[in-house]
Design a protein around this motif. Structure first.
Motif, PDB file in Angstrom:
ATOM      1  N   ASP A 282     -16.814 -16.044  -5.426  1.00 35.75           N
ATOM      2  CA  ASP A 282     -16.557 -14.157  -5.259  1.00 35.75           C
ATOM      3  C   ASP A 282     -15.530 -13.690  -5.737  1.00 35.75           C
ATOM      4  OD1 ASP A 282     -19.775 -15.070  -5.736  1.00 35.75           O
ATOM      5  OD2 ASP A 282     -19.816 -14.983  -3.130  1.00 35.75           O
ATOM      6  N   ILE A 283     -14.787 -13.110  -6.917  1.00 36.60           N
ATOM      7  CA  ILE A 283     -14.238 -12.207  -6.228  1.00 36.60           C
ATOM      8  C   ILE A 283     -14.207 -10.920  -6.748  1.00 36.60           C
ATOM      9  CG2 ILE A 283     -11.809 -12.154  -7.271  1.00 36.60           C
ATOM     10  CD1 ILE A 283     -11.988 -14.925  -8.422  1.00 36.60           C
ATOM     11  N   LYS A 284     -13.740 -10.277  -5.578  1.00 43.17           N
ATOM     12  CA  LYS A 284     -14.284  -8.533  -6.052  1.00 43.17           C
ATOM     13  C   LYS A 284     -13.038  -7.811  -5.943  1.00 43.17           C
ATOM     14  CE  LYS A 284     -16.946  -4.426  -5.093  1.00 43.17           C
ATOM     15  NZ  LYS A 284     -18.237  -4.795  -6.384  1.00 43.17           N
ATOM     16  N   PHE A 285     -12.820  -6.784  -6.880  1.00 40.19           N
ATOM     17  CA  PHE A 285     -10.783  -6.494  -6.950  1.00 40.19           C
ATOM     18  C   PHE A 285     -11.562  -4.442  -6.950  1.00 40.19           C
ATOM     19  CE2 PHE A 285     -10.298  -9.324 -10.196  1.00 40.19           C
ATOM     20  CZ  PHE A 285      -9.623  -9.094  -9.996  1.00 40.19           C
TER      21      PHE A 285
ATOM     22  N   LEU B  17      -8.821  -7.973  -3.581  1.00 40.74           N
ATOM     23  CA  LEU B  17      -7.939  -8.129  -4.254  1.00 40.74           C
ATOM     24  C   LEU B  17      -8.545  -6.788  -4.418  1.00 40.74           C
ATOM     25  CD1 LEU B  17      -8.115 -10.298  -6.856  1.00 40.74           C
ATOM     26  CD2 LEU B  17      -6.452 -10.659  -5.264  1.00 40.74           C
ATOM     27  N   PHE B  18      -6.528  -6.334  -3.876  1.00 41.70           N
ATOM     28  CA  PHE B  18      -6.507  -4.528  -3.814  1.00 41.70           C
ATOM     29  C   PHE B  18      -5.332  -3.964  -4.929  1.00 41.70           C
ATOM     30  CE2 PHE B  18      -9.557  -3.357  -0.318  1.00 41.70           C
ATOM     31  CZ  PHE B  18      -9.788  -4.494   0.269  1.00 41.70           C
ATOM     32  N   CYS B  19      -4.864  -3.755  -6.009  1.00 42.90           N
ATOM     33  CA  CYS B  19      -4.574  -3.049  -6.595  1.00 42.90           C
ATOM     34  C   CYS B  19      -4.392  -1.651  -7.130  1.00 42.90           C
ATOM     35  CB  CYS B  19      -4.187  -3.798  -7.634  1.00 42.90           C
ATOM     36  SG  CYS B  19      -5.948  -3.543  -8.650  1.00 42.90           S
ATOM     37  N   LYS B  20      -3.466  -1.040  -7.208  1.00 44.36           N
ATOM     38  CA  LYS B  20      -3.137   0.515  -7.865  1.00 44.36           C
ATOM     39  C   LYS B  20      -4.189   0.717  -9.633  1.00 44.36           C
ATOM     40  CE  LYS B  20      -0.370   4.315  -9.351  1.00 44.36           C
ATOM     41  NZ  LYS B  20       0.460   4.468  -8.534  1.00 44.36           N
ATOM     42  N   SER B  21      -4.567  -0.616 -10.212  1.00 49.20           N
ATOM     43  CA  SER B  21      -4.741   0.107 -11.783  1.00 49.20           C
ATOM     44  C   SER B  21      -5.051  -1.851 -11.282  1.00 49.20           C
ATOM     45  CB  SER B  21      -4.330   0.667 -12.523  1.00 49.20           C
ATOM     46  OG  SER B  21      -3.261  -0.184 -12.993  1.00 49.20           O
TER      47      SER B  21
ATOM     48  N   HIS C 237      -4.723  -9.251 -13.976  1.00 48.56           N
ATOM     49  CA  HIS C 237      -5.563  -9.778 -12.902  1.00 48.56           C
ATOM     50  C   HIS C 237      -7.188  -9.589 -14.117  1.00 48.56           C
ATOM     51  CE1 HIS C 237      -4.216  -6.079 -10.807  1.00 48.56           C
ATOM     52  NE2 HIS C 237      -4.122  -6.951 -10.835  1.00 48.56           N
ATOM     53  N   LEU C 238      -7.019  -9.368 -15.243  1.00 47.84           N
ATOM     54  CA  LEU C 238      -8.754 -10.119 -15.889  1.00 47.84           C
ATOM     55  C   LEU C 238      -8.658 -11.535 -16.814  1.00 47.84           C
ATOM     56  CD1 LEU C 238      -9.000  -6.052 -18.362  1.00 47.84           C
ATOM     57  CD2 LEU C 238      -9.844  -7.076 -16.591  1.00 47.84           C
ATOM     58  N   LEU C 239      -6.801 -11.888 -17.835  1.00 49.46           N
ATOM     59  CA  LEU C 239      -6.934 -13.300 -17.753  1.00 49.46           C
ATOM     60  C   LEU C 239      -7.367 -13.661 -16.494  1.00 49.46           C
ATOM     61  CD1 LEU C 239      -3.924 -12.339 -20.421  1.00 49.46           C
ATOM     62  CD2 LEU C 239      -7.024 -13.123 -20.749  1.00 49.46           C
ATOM     63  N   TRP C 240      -6.588 -13.862 -15.424  1.00 52.19           N
ATOM     64  CA  TRP C 240      -6.719 -14.680 -14.473  1.00 52.19           C
ATOM     65  C   TRP C 240      -8.272 -14.598 -13.467  1.00 52.19           C
ATOM     66  CZ3 TRP C 240      -8.240 -13.326  -9.035  1.00 52.19           C
ATOM     67  CH2 TRP C 240      -8.049 -14.205  -8.384  1.00 52.19           C
ATOM     68  N   TYR C 241      -9.028 -13.598 -13.833  1.00 51.05           N
ATOM     69  CA  TYR C 241     -10.334 -13.152 -13.281  1.00 51.05           C
ATOM     70  C   TYR C 241     -11.158 -14.698 -14.198  1.00 51.05           C
ATOM     71  CZ  TYR C 241     -15.361 -12.339 -12.029  1.00 51.05           C
ATOM     72  OH  TYR C 241     -16.960 -12.231 -12.062  1.00 51.05           O
ATOM     73  N   GLU C 242     -11.368 -14.310 -15.360  1.00 50.88           N
ATOM     74  CA  GLU C 242     -12.032 -14.959 -16.680  1.00 50.88           C
ATOM     75  C   GLU C 242     -12.150 -16.716 -16.035  1.00 50.88           C
ATOM     76  OE1 GLU C 242     -14.219 -14.285 -18.513  1.00 50.88           O
ATOM     77  OE2 GLU C 242     -13.873 -12.493 -17.671  1.00 50.88           O
ATOM     78  N   GLU C 243     -10.018 -17.313 -16.043  1.00 53.95           N
ATOM     79  CA  GLU C 243     -10.156 -18.460 -15.340  1.00 53.95           C
ATOM     80  C   GLU C 243     -10.607 -18.848 -13.911  1.00 53.95           C
ATOM     81  OE1 GLU C 243      -6.145 -20.072 -15.141  1.00 53.95           O
ATOM     82  OE2 GLU C 243      -5.698 -19.406 -17.354  1.00 53.95           O
TER      83      GLU C 243
ATOM     84  N   GLU D 239      -9.182   1.136 -18.988  1.00 57.81           N
ATOM     85  CA  GLU D 239      -9.908   0.950 -19.466  1.00 57.81           C
ATOM     86  C   GLU D 239     -10.649  -0.224 -18.527  1.00 57.81           C
ATOM     87  OE1 GLU D 239      -9.161  -1.805 -21.722  1.00 57.81           O
ATOM     88  OE2 GLU D 239      -7.384  -0.957 -22.760  1.00 57.81           O
ATOM     89  N   ARG D 240      -9.175  -1.184 -18.330  1.00 60.92           N
ATOM     90  CA  ARG D 240      -9.704  -2.612 -17.761  1.00 60.92           C
ATOM     91  C   ARG D 240     -10.866  -2.469 -16.740  1.00 60.92           C
ATOM     92  NH1 ARG D 240      -4.596  -2.184 -20.083  1.00 60.92           N
ATOM     93  NH2 ARG D 240      -3.669  -1.737 -17.528  1.00 60.92           N
ATOM     94  N   SER D 241     -10.509  -1.577 -15.909  1.00 65.38           N
ATOM     95  CA  SER D 241     -11.199  -1.422 -14.265  1.00 65.38           C
ATOM     96  C   SER D 241     -13.116  -1.065 -15.268  1.00 65.38           C
ATOM     97  CB  SER D 241     -11.017  -0.295 -13.321  1.00 65.38           C
ATOM     98  OG  SER D 241     -11.204   0.969 -13.821  1.00 65.38           O
TER      99      SER D 241
END
Length: 78
Positions: A45-48, A24-28, A33-39, A55-57
């Motif tokens: 395998d997921i990579k941002f 996944l590519f994003c500006k920040s 994103h954090l909540l979705w990743y935790e689920e 601070e979230r990154s």
């Protein structure tokens, strides 16, 4: 903030544990994103990759600056 799985655009991309990795590519990195990743982290395998660090990154262990990916590609050419 209320998080609703059905409204996140990547939900349809999850095909189960044997699916291909998801990049996944994003500006920040956002709180969504954090909540979705935790689920979803147990499903594949997921990579941002992000443009702007925040601070979230730093909290998300699977996030790297997009520039790192580009520099890695350039190093492979040399």
């Amino acid at each position: 903030m209320t998080y609703q799985t059905a409204t996140f655009p990547f939900d349809g991309m999850i095909y189960g544990k044997n699916g291909p990795p998801l990049f996944l590519f994003c500006k920040s990195i956002s709180e969504t994103h954090l909540l979705w990743y935790e689920e979803q982290k147990q499903t594949r395998d997921i990579k941002f990759y992000y443009q702007t660090e925040n601070e979230r990154s730093k909290r998300l262990g699977v996030a790297e600056p997009l520039n790192d990916l580009l520099l890695e590609k350039e190093a492979d050419k040399g």
